[in-house]
Motif scaffolding. Structure first.
Motif, PDB file in Angstrom:
ATOM      1  N   GLU A   8       0.839  -1.193   0.000  1.00 23.55           N
ATOM      2  CA  GLU A   8       0.000   0.000   0.000  1.00 23.55           C
ATOM      3  C   GLU A   8       0.872   1.240   0.000  1.00 23.55           C
ATOM      4  OE1 GLU A   8      -2.481  -0.444   3.471  1.00 23.55           O
ATOM      5  OE2 GLU A   8      -1.024   0.545   4.752  1.00 23.55           O
ATOM      6  N   ARG A   9       0.256   2.325  -0.453  1.00 17.12           N
ATOM      7  CA  ARG A   9       0.970   3.601  -0.523  1.00 17.12           C
ATOM      8  C   ARG A   9       0.001   4.703  -0.111  1.00 17.12           C
ATOM      9  NH1 ARG A   9       5.297   4.636  -4.296  1.00 17.12           N
ATOM     10  NH2 ARG A   9       5.698   2.423  -3.876  1.00 17.12           N
ATOM     11  N   LEU A  10       0.459   5.563   0.796  1.00 12.60           N
ATOM     12  CA  LEU A  10      -0.294   6.756   1.154  1.00 12.60           C
ATOM     13  C   LEU A  10       0.026   7.811   0.116  1.00 12.60           C
ATOM     14  CD1 LEU A  10      -2.082   8.400   3.108  1.00 12.60           C
ATOM     15  CD2 LEU A  10       0.025   8.998   4.345  1.00 12.60           C
ATOM     16  N   LEU A  11      -0.992   8.265  -0.586  1.00 11.02           N
ATOM     17  CA  LEU A  11      -0.821   9.244  -1.661  1.00 11.02           C
ATOM     18  C   LEU A  11      -1.438  10.579  -1.259  1.00 11.02           C
ATOM     19  CD1 LEU A  11      -1.894   6.847  -4.549  1.00 11.02           C
ATOM     20  CD2 LEU A  11       0.440   7.486  -3.918  1.00 11.02           C
ATOM     21  N   TRP A  35      -1.015   0.125 -14.011  1.00 14.00           N
ATOM     22  CA  TRP A  35      -0.207  -1.085 -14.212  1.00 14.00           C
ATOM     23  C   TRP A  35       1.124  -0.720 -14.863  1.00 14.00           C
ATOM     24  CZ3 TRP A  35      -1.277  -5.595 -12.115  1.00 14.00           C
ATOM     25  CH2 TRP A  35      -0.533  -6.706 -12.512  1.00 14.00           C
ATOM     26  N   PRO A  36       2.256  -1.239 -14.359  1.00 14.22           N
ATOM     27  CA  PRO A  36       3.572  -0.900 -14.921  1.00 14.22           C
ATOM     28  C   PRO A  36       3.871  -1.697 -16.194  1.00 14.22           C
ATOM     29  CG  PRO A  36       3.844  -2.357 -13.045  1.00 14.22           C
ATOM     30  CD  PRO A  36       2.366  -2.062 -13.146  1.00 14.22           C
ATOM     31  N   HIS A  37       3.095  -1.449 -17.234  1.00 17.32           N
ATOM     32  CA  HIS A  37       3.130  -2.251 -18.463  1.00 17.32           C
ATOM     33  C   HIS A  37       4.401  -2.078 -19.282  1.00 17.32           C
ATOM     34  CE1 HIS A  37       2.170   1.388 -20.740  1.00 17.32           C
ATOM     35  NE2 HIS A  37       1.356   1.663 -19.741  1.00 17.32           N
ATOM     36  N   ARG A  38       5.170  -1.040 -19.030  1.00 17.63           N
ATOM     37  CA  ARG A  38       6.408  -0.869 -19.804  1.00 17.63           C
ATOM     38  C   ARG A  38       7.520  -1.788 -19.331  1.00 17.63           C
ATOM     39  NH1 ARG A  38       4.933   4.883 -19.827  1.00 17.63           N
ATOM     40  NH2 ARG A  38       4.203   5.310 -21.931  1.00 17.63           N
ATOM     41  N   SER A  39       7.480  -2.195 -18.068  1.00 18.87           N
ATOM     42  CA  SER A  39       8.561  -3.031 -17.549  1.00 18.87           C
ATOM     43  C   SER A  39       8.098  -4.404 -17.079  1.00 18.87           C
ATOM     44  CB  SER A  39       9.286  -2.310 -16.409  1.00 18.87           C
ATOM     45  OG  SER A  39       8.374  -1.890 -15.427  1.00 18.87           O
ATOM     46  N   TRP A  40       6.809  -4.689 -17.192  1.00 16.60           N
ATOM     47  CA  TRP A  40       6.243  -5.986 -16.797  1.00 16.60           C
ATOM     48  C   TRP A  40       5.238  -6.417 -17.863  1.00 16.60           C
ATOM     49  CZ3 TRP A  40       8.301  -8.423 -12.709  1.00 16.60           C
ATOM     50  CH2 TRP A  40       9.022  -7.650 -11.788  1.00 16.60           C
ATOM     51  N   PRO A  41       4.884  -7.706 -17.895  1.00 13.12           N
ATOM     52  CA  PRO A  41       3.837  -8.122 -18.847  1.00 13.12           C
ATOM     53  C   PRO A  41       2.568  -7.305 -18.606  1.00 13.12           C
ATOM     54  CG  PRO A  41       4.895 -10.049 -17.890  1.00 13.12           C
ATOM     55  CD  PRO A  41       5.411  -8.847 -17.131  1.00 13.12           C
ATOM     56  N   ARG A 122       6.635 -14.734  -5.712  1.00 17.56           N
ATOM     57  CA  ARG A 122       6.552 -13.663  -4.698  1.00 17.56           C
ATOM     58  C   ARG A 122       7.547 -12.534  -4.968  1.00 17.56           C
ATOM     59  NH1 ARG A 122       5.479 -13.146   1.583  1.00 17.56           N
ATOM     60  NH2 ARG A 122       5.934 -10.935   1.656  1.00 17.56           N
ATOM     61  N   PRO A 123       8.837 -12.824  -5.202  1.00 18.13           N
ATOM     62  CA  PRO A 123       9.747 -11.694  -5.452  1.00 18.13           C
ATOM     63  C   PRO A 123       9.337 -10.875  -6.677  1.00 18.13           C
ATOM     64  CG  PRO A 123      10.981 -13.758  -5.224  1.00 18.13           C
ATOM     65  CD  PRO A 123       9.540 -14.101  -5.194  1.00 18.13           C
ATOM     66  N   LEU A 124       8.851 -11.539  -7.728  1.00 18.42           N
ATOM     67  CA  LEU A 124       8.408 -10.820  -8.924  1.00 18.42           C
ATOM     68  C   LEU A 124       7.149 -10.016  -8.630  1.00 18.42           C
ATOM     69  CD1 LEU A 124       9.076 -13.600 -11.588  1.00 18.42           C
ATOM     70  CD2 LEU A 124      10.441 -11.527 -11.177  1.00 18.42           C
ATOM     71  N   HIS A 125       6.208 -10.644  -7.922  1.00 18.55           N
ATOM     72  CA  HIS A 125       4.960  -9.964  -7.542  1.00 18.55           C
ATOM     73  C   HIS A 125       5.264  -8.711  -6.717  1.00 18.55           C
ATOM     74  CE1 HIS A 125       1.008  -9.344  -5.691  1.00 18.55           C
ATOM     75  NE2 HIS A 125       1.650  -9.316  -4.532  1.00 18.55           N
ATOM     76  N   ASP A 126       6.121  -8.854  -5.720  1.00 19.48           N
ATOM     77  CA  ASP A 126       6.428  -7.716  -4.852  1.00 19.48           C
ATOM     78  C   ASP A 126       7.035  -6.558  -5.650  1.00 19.48           C
ATOM     79  OD1 ASP A 126       5.464  -9.145  -2.695  1.00 19.48           O
ATOM     80  OD2 ASP A 126       7.440  -9.605  -1.862  1.00 19.48           O
ATOM     81  N   ALA A 127       7.949  -6.874  -6.565  1.00 19.00           N
ATOM     82  CA  ALA A 127       8.581  -5.827  -7.382  1.00 19.00           C
ATOM     83  C   ALA A 127       7.556  -5.168  -8.307  1.00 19.00           C
ATOM     84  CB  ALA A 127       9.739  -6.407  -8.188  1.00 19.00           C
ATOM     85  N   LEU A 128       6.704  -5.969  -8.949  1.00 16.51           N
ATOM     86  CA  LEU A 128       5.688  -5.423  -9.847  1.00 16.51           C
ATOM     87  C   LEU A 128       4.745  -4.497  -9.084  1.00 16.51           C
ATOM     88  CD1 LEU A 128       3.644  -7.267 -12.526  1.00 16.51           C
ATOM     89  CD2 LEU A 128       2.507  -5.828 -10.872  1.00 16.51           C
ATOM     90  N   LEU A 129       4.308  -4.906  -7.890  1.00 23.69           N
ATOM     91  CA  LEU A 129       3.361  -4.082  -7.135  1.00 23.69           C
ATOM     92  C   LEU A 129       3.988  -2.781  -6.676  1.00 23.69           C
ATOM     93  CD1 LEU A 129       0.399  -4.392  -6.502  1.00 23.69           C
ATOM     94  CD2 LEU A 129       1.434  -6.454  -7.336  1.00 23.69           C
TER      95      LEU A 129
END
Length: 171
Positions: A8-11, A35-41, A122-129
């Motif tokens: 989560e992020r406080l914005l 979604w970070p579509h430029r660096s992830w699927p 998990r490591p990929l998921h955490d980085a993508l999120l």
């Protein structure tokens, strides 16, 4: 194995502004502000964001089960094999000028996923999120106070899983 994973992020942004980012999910390419579509699927669905829309990103497959525009979207997993549960984004107003954007993944793993979740996914998921939350912060404030950094293991996994040039189709 039970998995409960929260990012989560406080914005510093009104909930309507953060919710508008949520509503762009799966619109594809530059239209997707979250979604970070430029660096992830990229996340792709077979129709606009609504209950019943099916798709996923890379080898992860899911169906939208709940969608409250500008507030909440939940996806139920259908793949990879052994993922039984959901992931969701929710927009949580804190006050007039601040909002929390939260992503939750809750699932039970079975079969091969008992090993692949902690070792690969998990490591990929955490980085993508974290990249997704960076996108949200940049969209709302114009900058990211503390950009996500990928660890050495995550960088190695990304290199190992990268498709060779010229290879197309689902990984």
């Amino acid at each position: 194995m039970g998995v409960y994973n929260v990012h989560e992020r406080l914005l510093v942004a009104r909930s309507g502004e953060v919710g508008a980012l949520l509503d762009t999910l799966s619109s594809g390419g530059d239209g997707d502000a979250l979604w970070p579509h430029r660096s992830w699927p990229p996340m792709r669905l077979d129709r606009p964001l609504a209950p019943g829309a099916a798709g996923g990103h890379g080898p992860v497959r899911y169906t939208v089960t709940t969608y409250v525009p500008s507030a909440w979207v939940r996806f139920a997993f259908s793949g990879p094999r052994g993922f039984h549960g959901f992931h969701e984004y929710v927009v949580l107003p804190v006050d007039e000028e601040r909002t929390v954007l939260r992503h939750t993944l809750a699932m039970n793993t079975g079969g091969p996923a008992r090993l692949t979740w902690p070792l690969v996914w998990r490591p990929l998921h955490d980085a993508l999120l974290e990249d997704s939350l960076d996108r949200a912060e940049r969209a709302c404030t114009g900058a990211v106070a503390h950009p996500a950094r990928r660890g050495a293991y995550t960088r190695l996994l990304r290199r190992l899983l990268r498709r060779p040039p010229g290879v197309t189709g689902k990984p």
